[in-house]
Enzyme design. Structure first.
Site, short mmCIF file in Angstrom:
data_model
loop_
_atom_site.label_atom_id
_atom_site.label_comp_id
_atom_site.label_asym_id
_atom_site.label_seq_id
_atom_site.Cartn_x
_atom_site.Cartn_y
_atom_site.Cartn_z
CG ASP A 75 -25.97 49.86 13.21
OD1 ASP A 75 -25.51 48.80 13.69
OD2 ASP A 75 -25.43 50.48 12.28
CG ASN B 164 -25.62 45.66 16.73
OD1 ASN B 164 -24.98 46.61 16.27
ND2 ASN B 164 -25.01 44.54 17.08
CE LYS B 165 -24.36 43.97 10.28
NZ LYS B 165 -24.95 44.48 9.03
O1 MRU Z 1 -23.53 46.72 8.35
P1 MRU Z 1 -22.50 47.26 9.28
O2 MRU Z 1 -21.19 46.55 9.21
O3 MRU Z 1 -22.36 48.76 9.15
O4 MRU Z 1 -23.10 46.98 10.72
C1 MRU Z 1 -22.37 47.38 11.85
C2 MRU Z 1 -22.98 46.96 13.14
O5 MRU Z 1 -24.03 46.39 13.20
C3 MRU Z 1 -22.25 47.37 14.38
O6 MRU Z 1 -22.47 46.44 15.40
C4 MRU Z 1 -22.77 48.73 14.86
O7 MRU Z 1 -22.72 49.68 13.82
C5 MRU Z 1 -22.04 49.24 16.02
S1 MRU Z 1 -20.43 49.77 15.56
C6 MRU Z 1 -19.65 50.47 16.86
#
Ligand code: MRU
Length: 349
Positions: A238, A248-249
């Site tokens: 992110d 990231n997540k």
């Molecule tokens: O909360 P989200 O679903 O928006 O989180 C998304 C993620 O963490 C993805 O791994 C990240 O955005 C990369 S998407 C190509």
């Protein structure tokens, strides 16, 4: 959309409105939300109708088209000033994914000279950003897949696929390319509590494409890395700080620690629009906290007892030292640090 993209259309422009595939209800319902105003785009991003850093960046670019269109209709001479507050609200709709601010800044950079109708030019530019995102993903897919040996077993987290981008995906782009090159044995998709991006979105996307996918509970990853002959963990991002730390997540950090402990390699695939050179390191990345209700139950079913509090950060930061390879559309860097990251922004390699 490029012919290389997977067939699912996460978003598209339709006759003056942005259409967003509603990711809150996938895979059981396949329905689009129509956004005709920037306020509707902001609400959709906050509510996670659209999610995933690159996808919300492209949604924001089209949101800017809607904001500028409305401002121009009301204030033909002063629309640049009038649109400022809407663009700031759009920028703030989710705090961690830097692609959102990047897309808005890119659109502002295309504002035409005063006296010119900005709408056609800005719509064309949003479309260009959408196409460029797919092209970047396909390029990353090829670069990333080159690191995989035959019969590789991969773990991925959250959803970094076509649904999280304009098409093809970042981590799932690498996985798609590896599958096409006959290098992939199976993908283990983490469930990704609490929003279940892995169970609902990644498992669906891969299954639709005929790529072998097996769902695991998030807590099964360490066991699987010890016993499961896993070659790579591959995730998206992110926001990547200037020193290579990756937000990231939530749960990505635990996977990276586990991967290092078990000799499993860890790859992050993300476009340069996810790299924030103004953020020196992961400690400076804003981490989104979402409503504890997402954790205390699922949909309308409460699972935790009444009165219990929840701590719900939805991203975490993986230190650059735990990342073996960072793949971008401009090149791949092993063991990323501030020097190799800066080099990615230089002339082509
Ligand atoms: O909360 P989200 O679903 O928006 O989180 C998304 C993620 O963490 C993805 O791994 C990240 O955005 C990369 S998407 C190509």
């Amino acid at each position: 959309m490029s012919e290389n993209a997977s067939t699912v259309r996460t978003l598209f422009w339709d006759d003056g409105a942005l259409m967003l595939l509603d990711q809150r209800v996938l895979p059981h319902e396949f329905t689009y939300v129509r956004c005709s105003t920037v306020e509707e785009v902001i609400d959709a991003i906050r509510a996670m109708v659209v999610r995933g850093a690159p996808a919300i960046g492209i949604a924001a670019a089209y949101g800017a088209v809607l904001a500028v269109g409305a401002a121009f209709e009301q204030h033909a001479d002063t629309w640049r000033e009038a649109v400022g507050a809407d663009l700031e609200a759009l920028r703030a709709s989710r705090p961690t994914a830097v692609n959102l601010g990047w897309a808005i800044d890119s659109m502002v950079g295309q504002f035409p000279a005063p006296g010119v109708d900005p709408r056609p030019q800005l719509l064309a530019y949003a479309r260009l950003l959408e196409d460029a995102d797919v092209a970047a993903n396909v390029a990353m897919g090829e670069r990333g897949a080159a690191y995989l040996a035959a019969d590789t077993r991969v773990i991925t987290h959250c959803n970094a696929g076509a649904l999280a981008t304009a098409g093809y995906g970042t981590a799932l782009g690498v996985i798609r390319s590896a599958w096409r090159q006959d290098k992939l044995k199976v993908v283990f998709a983490t469930e990704t509590r609490p929003w279940l991006q892995g169970a609902r979105l990644t498992a669906w996307e891969l299954h639709e494409d005929g790529i072998p996918v097996t769902l695991i509970a998030d807590s099964a990853a360490a066991e699987l890395m010890r016993d499961g002959e896993i070659g790579w963990v591959i995730t998206g991002a992110d926001r990547i700080a200037a020193n290579g730390d990756v937000a990231n997540k939530i749960g990505t950090y635990s996977l990276a620690v586990c991967a290092r402990a078990h000799g499993v390699r860890f790859m992050v695939a993300a476009p340069l629009s996810t790299v924030d050179r103004d953020t020196p390191d992961g400690g400076a990345i804003p981490i989104e906290q979402r409503d504890g209700a997402e954790l205390l139950g699922y949909r309308n079913c409460r699972t935790a007892p009444p009165g219990v509090a929840a701590y719900n950060p939805v991203f975490d930061v993986t230190p650059a030292a735990l990342i073996d390879v960072l793949v971008t559309e401009k090149g791949a860097v092993e063991k990323p640090d501030h020097v190799s990251i800066a080099r990615l922004f230089g002339p082509c390699d």
